[in-house]
Design a protein around this motif. Structure first.
Motif, short mmCIF file in Angstrom:
data_model
loop_
_atom_site.label_atom_id
_atom_site.label_comp_id
_atom_site.label_asym_id
_atom_site.label_seq_id
_atom_site.Cartn_x
_atom_site.Cartn_y
_atom_site.Cartn_z
N ARG A 78 0.92 -1.44 0.00
CA ARG A 78 0.05 0.18 -0.06
C ARG A 78 0.89 1.04 0.03
NH1 ARG A 78 -3.02 -3.05 3.70
NH2 ARG A 78 -2.20 -1.94 5.26
N GLU A 83 2.98 1.33 6.48
CA GLU A 83 2.80 1.88 5.23
C GLU A 83 2.89 3.17 4.86
OE1 GLU A 83 -1.72 1.54 4.83
OE2 GLU A 83 -1.64 3.23 3.09
N SER A 92 2.41 1.99 -3.36
CA SER A 92 1.51 2.56 -4.36
C SER A 92 1.84 2.12 -5.87
CB SER A 92 1.50 4.01 -4.33
OG SER A 92 1.37 4.59 -3.23
#
Ligand SMILES: O=C(O)c1cccc(C(=O)CC[C@H]2O[C@@H](n3cnc4c(=O)[nH]cnc43)[C@H](O)[C@@H]2O)c1
Length: 220
Positions: free
Chosen positions: A22, A209, A25
């Motif tokens: 995540r 993240e 990206s």
């Protein structure tokens, strides 16, 4: 560091892998894989991937995930970037205390990281408002479960910031492949008396993240 080749990120479990993905990206310079828990699974998984890919496929290897944080070095929810990766239980108990493999004359329990990149990443994480320590990350096969062991480790390894279970295995595989290594950890619990219900895994995965979205800006 060469700009050719991908960056291999190894996590222990799937939720860690997903948090890293995540944060990245969809950045296709990175490959993120689940290696398994503990130094042996981590080493075997990383060594297999690197050997099958062959020379030039990767330029950097990162061990990433959640970890325990040492008192006054790394709070729950904060981040740790390794300046060294230490196999803290690789050695022998003796009447004089723990002797590492270095002292026993069987190699070294320390693997150096890419210090320039580690410093740059830690600075970028801090600049992004993420609380970050730069220091040794310990690898243990057994999670510390008492205050006594936490104190002993902190005294034996000055500056110890975090402990986890995979870094040294991933680092040994990277070293064998001639690649630089780094460890990036998000703190889910304090190192010390075991209280699994107090582990803040969700907070640590959110920090992991966020750290990886900074990581992709730092890697050129
Ligand atoms: O139960 C869950 O939802 C869950 C989610 C993500 C990860 C886990 C794990 O238990 C992964 C084990 C992993 O955690 C590292 N870790 C975390 N804290 C410590 C510690 O205090 N001492 C050593 N290792 C720690 C370790 O690298 C394990 O691979 C569960």
């Amino acid at each position: 560091m060469s700009e050719n080749g991908k960056i291999l990120v190894m996590t222990a479990v799937a939720v860690e892998r997903d948090a890293v993905l995540r944060g990245l990206s969809g950045d296709d310079r990175f490959e993120v894989l689940e290696a398994g828990v503990g130094p042996v699974e981590a080493a075997v998984s990383a060594a297999t991937v690197l050997a099958q890919a062959g020379p030039g496929a990767y330029r950097l290897v990162i061990s990433a995930g959640i970890a325990g944080g040492f008192k006054e070095r790394a709070e729950v929810g904060s981040l740790v970037v390794s300046d060294a990766i230490i196999a803290a239980d690789l050695g022998a108990e003796t009447p004089e205390g723990f002797h590492s493999v270095d002292k026993l004359g069987f190699g070294s329990a320390r693997i150096d990281v890419d210090v320039e990149l580690a410093g740059r990443l830690a600075a970028a994480l801090q600049a992004a408002g993420l609380q970050t320590a730069l220091g040794p990350v310990l690898t243990l096969s057994t999670v510390t479960g008492s205050a006594e062991t936490a104190v002993e480790l902190a005294a034996r390894i000055p500056g110890a910031a975090a402990e986890a279970m995979e870094g040294f295995g991933v680092a040994a595989a990277a070293r064998r492949a001639g690649l630089p290594v780094l460890e990036l950890r998000a703190i889910s619990n304090p190192v010390g008396p075991r209280d699994r219900s107090a582990w803040r895994i969700k907070d640590a995965l959110q920090a992991l993240e966020a750290a990886n979205s900074v990581l992709r800006e730092v890697i050129v």
